[in-house]
Design an enzyme around this catalytic site. Sequence first.
Site, short mmCIF file in Angstrom:
data_model
loop_
_atom_site.label_atom_id
_atom_site.label_comp_id
_atom_site.label_asym_id
_atom_site.label_seq_id
_atom_site.Cartn_x
_atom_site.Cartn_y
_atom_site.Cartn_z
N LYS A 56 9.46 13.79 8.62
CA LYS A 56 8.18 13.08 8.79
C LYS A 56 8.06 12.62 10.23
O LYS A 56 8.92 11.91 10.75
CB LYS A 56 8.12 11.87 7.84
CG LYS A 56 6.92 10.93 8.08
CD LYS A 56 6.88 9.79 7.05
CE LYS A 56 5.80 8.75 7.40
NZ LYS A 56 5.75 7.63 6.44
N LYS A 104 -2.33 -1.86 7.90
CA LYS A 104 -1.23 -2.75 7.57
C LYS A 104 -1.53 -4.14 8.12
O LYS A 104 -2.34 -4.28 9.05
CB LYS A 104 0.07 -2.25 8.22
CG LYS A 104 0.64 -0.99 7.61
CD LYS A 104 1.94 -0.61 8.32
CE LYS A 104 2.50 0.69 7.79
NZ LYS A 104 2.93 0.64 6.39
N ASP A 111 8.45 5.48 12.43
CA ASP A 111 7.98 6.33 11.33
C ASP A 111 8.09 7.83 11.63
O ASP A 111 7.65 8.66 10.85
CB ASP A 111 6.54 5.95 10.97
CG ASP A 111 6.27 6.02 9.48
OD1 ASP A 111 7.24 6.08 8.71
OD2 ASP A 111 5.08 6.04 9.10
N ARG A 126 3.56 11.33 2.74
CA ARG A 126 3.55 12.37 1.70
C ARG A 126 2.44 13.37 1.93
O ARG A 126 2.55 14.55 1.61
CB ARG A 126 3.45 11.70 0.32
CG ARG A 126 2.18 10.91 0.12
CD ARG A 126 2.31 9.87 -1.00
NE ARG A 126 3.11 8.71 -0.59
CZ ARG A 126 3.38 7.67 -1.38
NH1 ARG A 126 2.91 7.65 -2.63
NH2 ARG A 126 4.10 6.67 -0.94
#
Length: 509
Positions: A266, A278, A289, A352
């Site tokens: 990712k 967020k 991330d 995802r």
Amino acid sequence: MRFHVSATAPAQAKADALVCAIVERPKTLSKVLAALDRALEGVIAAAVSSGELGGERNKTVTFHTGGRLPAAKLICVGLGPAEKVTLEHARQAAATAAKAARDQAAKTVAFVTETFGVARTKPADVVGALAEGVLLSQYRFDRFKKKEEGAKKLGEATLLVPAAALRAARAAASRAEIVSAAVADARDLVNLPGNEIWPETLARAAQEVARKRGLKCEVLHGKALETNKLAGVLAVGAGSTHTPRFIILEYRPSRSTQKPIVIIGKGVTFDSGGLSLKTGHNMDDMKCDMSGAAAVIHTMAVVAQIKPKFPVIALAPAVENMPSGTASRPGDVIRYASGQTAEIANTDAEGRVILADALLWAKRYEPAAVLDLATLTGACVVALGEHATGLFCTDRGLARRITEAGAATFERVWELPLWEEYERQIESDVADVKNVGGRPAGPITGALFLKKFTEGLSWAHLDIAGTAYIEKERAYVPKGGTGVGVRLLSHLIANWKSRPTKRVARSRR
Ligand code: BES
Ligand code: ZN
Ligand code: MN
């Protein structure tokens, strides 16, 4: 730091600090330690009997040799109870001693590797672990800090081994050097702030690895993302002025007819959450991330050097997840290359969405196995904390290999279920699947979303949200980016017993 393996006898080794390991409350000193004790006129034995040198795990005691040895100091590091010593304790002890030596302003340090013996373990494996501990412990991310005058830094580390063990020790240490350098590079990518690394710079890092190591690198962007129907990458990347990339790094040994292993990472260079923004709380950590991408990109540097007999391909979908007038909206529906549709109910469940593209892409290689690494869910941090990566796997054999690699490298994994009963949570009213499944079982519903795109694959998903970026320093892992995955994947690939493709097997018969 220069790094050597040498067969010099400990009592002859010149260094600012000589390092020995010692088990907890030893009844007798080991042979090597006893010899050093004689040279030091009994100070070690005296410290043991007085209790000052207790051998407690990762505790160091320093002796000045006062000219009685060529080394200026002797640092003894504890391994804990003798019957419980593992390779990881040895790795940590070496790291702890290396940091102690550095903090005591030593420039050169020599390790008496024999004193780090681990029951039922090959001496070369111990040397490999010590080398990793030493090398990984010296990592610092200080490029944005003012240069300190006379900053303490080890200049040279030597592993002392018995002459008979020299060859095997050199091989183990050089493997450890390759892997530790890749871990450091991965940590650097993770630690770089969001204003220093974007999809295009992540792609450049991959191209740099390819150039340096002779790999093939292809980077898709703009129109190529559309023609290849990389719908998830396009949707998540839509909100940022830093446009998305799809990174492909390939290692292909010549004349190999074996099936490749595909590793996917990712690569969200910053995750603001997008329009499902967020809160400010710890949003700064979301520069981490792209840890999965960092791990697979730098694992490829290891692969290029250890040269397995089968191909290895790394895929990294790279995006910046930002809110803007062009960003995807909660509720948007996208259509993947497979024809499957997904409802993006929450733009913060973006990992995802982009990984699905990579999983579908992986099928073209007819891979022996596909592994994805992703800082996928905050819920995985809640479930497993900093000490275990969440594992999800559709192949028992693959799960076993990964678990073993995790144990050997101490990048431990813990398996969670992919039971179909959880699938109801990601049913969508408007599309084939929804990208969020509510609060319960967050890591599992994330994994089940991915599973929808893995038909026919031997697949594993590693949720590294808790292990990629840590709050509390460890023996050989500083705070921040850990580089998790590089050592696990390298070990897995190095020990993969490759199977020939069916066609080759038949032609040989
Ligand atoms: N990148 C985060 C997950 C994460 C959280 C990684 C903390 C490392 C530390 C991911 O994209 C995310 O935002 N996940 C959401 C999913 C939710 C909206 C279903 C989460 O965990 O809250
Ligand atoms: Zn994310
Ligand atoms: Mn997110």
